[in-house]
Structure formats: structure tokens, C-alpha cells
Motif scaffolding. Structure first.
Motif, PDB file in Angstrom:
ATOM      1  N   SER A  66      61.949  35.861  45.720  1.00 59.08           N
ATOM      2  CA  SER A  66      63.141  35.047  45.944  1.00 59.08           C
ATOM      3  C   SER A  66      64.383  35.825  45.494  1.00 59.08           C
ATOM      4  O   SER A  66      64.285  36.758  44.690  1.00 59.08           O
ATOM      5  N   ASN A 101      60.603  33.700  41.695  1.00 61.13           N
ATOM      6  CA  ASN A 101      59.410  33.300  42.446  1.00 61.13           C
ATOM      7  C   ASN A 101      58.967  34.445  43.343  1.00 61.13           C
ATOM      8  O   ASN A 101      59.805  35.120  43.951  1.00 61.13           O
ATOM      9  N   THR A 157      55.858  35.331  46.310  1.00 61.36           N
ATOM     10  CA  THR A 157      54.737  34.901  47.124  1.00 61.36           C
ATOM     11  C   THR A 157      53.974  36.138  47.563  1.00 61.36           C
ATOM     12  O   THR A 157      54.530  37.014  48.215  1.00 61.36           O
ATOM     13  N   LYS A 191      45.215  30.478  42.634  1.00 64.98           N
ATOM     14  CA  LYS A 191      46.161  29.580  41.962  1.00 64.98           C
ATOM     15  C   LYS A 191      45.770  29.394  40.497  1.00 64.98           C
ATOM     16  O   LYS A 191      46.627  29.385  39.613  1.00 64.98           O
ATOM     17  N   SER A 193      52.800  32.741  43.629  1.00 67.25           N
ATOM     18  CA  SER A 193      52.042  31.871  44.524  1.00 67.25           C
ATOM     19  C   SER A 193      51.378  32.774  45.552  1.00 67.25           C
ATOM     20  O   SER A 193      51.783  33.919  45.753  1.00 67.25           O
ATOM     21  N   PHE A 194      50.337  32.261  46.179  1.00 65.02           N
ATOM     22  CA  PHE A 194      49.557  33.070  47.105  1.00 65.02           C
ATOM     23  C   PHE A 194      49.430  32.369  48.441  1.00 65.02           C
ATOM     24  O   PHE A 194      49.331  31.146  48.498  1.00 65.02           O
ATOM     25  N   GLN A 195      49.446  33.176  49.507  1.00 66.04           N
ATOM     26  CA  GLN A 195      49.232  32.670  50.858  1.00 66.04           C
ATOM     27  C   GLN A 195      48.303  33.639  51.576  1.00 66.04           C
ATOM     28  O   GLN A 195      48.349  34.852  51.336  1.00 66.04           O
TER      29      GLN A 195
END
Length: 131
Positions: free
Chosen positions: A48, A53, A55, A74, A97-99
Motif C-alpha cells: 500500500s 499493508n 498483499t 493467514k 495478507s495472501f491471495q
């Protein structure tokens, strides 16, 4: 909705976090039964603008079930955040965070389409054109 391109700092921090996470996964440092012995590849990390943040986009090479690992990742995020904080010099370590990264699956679909006989024929410039 207008999205701005990431700054050089965001890109640099994201790449550094990607290297740190990749090293952690490579050395199998996470003690979660769902992640034990699993080869995870971090393809990209987006940070970000305020660097609070991040990702991480993850995949498993040769498999398309990275989304099944997301709950375990997570759970491991606080540990991973601590490892990132030790390895990188930032005022605040970013929340992770993970995607699942689906870009490889998409590329494979496009490749499959491009290799279909009717498409390959259209792409071949030397082939005679039907009239």
C-alpha cells in the motif's frame, strides 16, 4: 475509479518482502501442518502507499490449489510479519495478507487457445487464406 501506479519505493519494498517470504518458504521455517513440505512460490507482493499493508500473491508450481493454502497462510501471517520486520528496515512492518495468484492459470489458458489448430492456422502468415 482511478488507480495510481505504485511508486518506486512501493515496488522496492514489495520486491524485498517477496525475497524474504520466498526464503522463508524455501527453508520451510513455518510450523503449520498444512504448510509442512509444501513448495510455495511468491510471485508478487503489492504494498500500500503508506507501506502498512502488503498483499503477497502465492502459487504452487504445477498445481492450481494455492487457494487451499490461504487459511494456513493467514494463521502464519503474524510469524511471517515478525520475520519480515527482522529482515527489513521500515518504521512499521506491514500487515501481510495472501491471495492465490491466478495469472499463471490464465496464461496457460491463453497458450492453449493459441495452440488450437484453427487459431494457429490464422496466426500462420504463410498459410493460404480461405475466401
Amino acid at each position: 475509479m482511478r488507480t495510481e501506479a505504485p511508486t518506486q519505493r512501493q515496488l522496492r519494498v514489495g520486491e524485498e518482502i517477496r525475497h524474504i517470504l520466498s526464503d522463508i518458504f524455501r527453508r520451510d521455517m513455518i510450523r503449520d501442518y498444512q504448510l509442512a513440505g509444501v513448495a510455495i512460490t511468491v510471485t508478487e507482493v503489492r504494498v500500500s502507499p503508506d507501506l502498512r499493508n502488503a498483499t503477497a500473491f502465492v502459487t504452487r508450481l504445477g498445481r492450481n490449489d494455492a487457494d487451499k493454502l490461504l487459511p494456513a497462510l493467514k494463521r502464519a501471517a503474524p510469524f511471517l510479519r515478525g520475520q519480515v520486520a527482522k529482515a527489513i528496515r521500515l518504521r512499521v512492518s506491514p500487515d501481510l495478507s495472501f491471495q492465490a495468484d491466478t495469472s499463471i492459470d490464465y496464461a496457460m489458458q491463453v497458450s492453449t487457445l493459441l495452440h488450437r489448430p484453427e487459431v494457429a492456422r490464422d496466426l500462420d502468415e504463410t498459410a493460404p487464406r480461405p475466401e
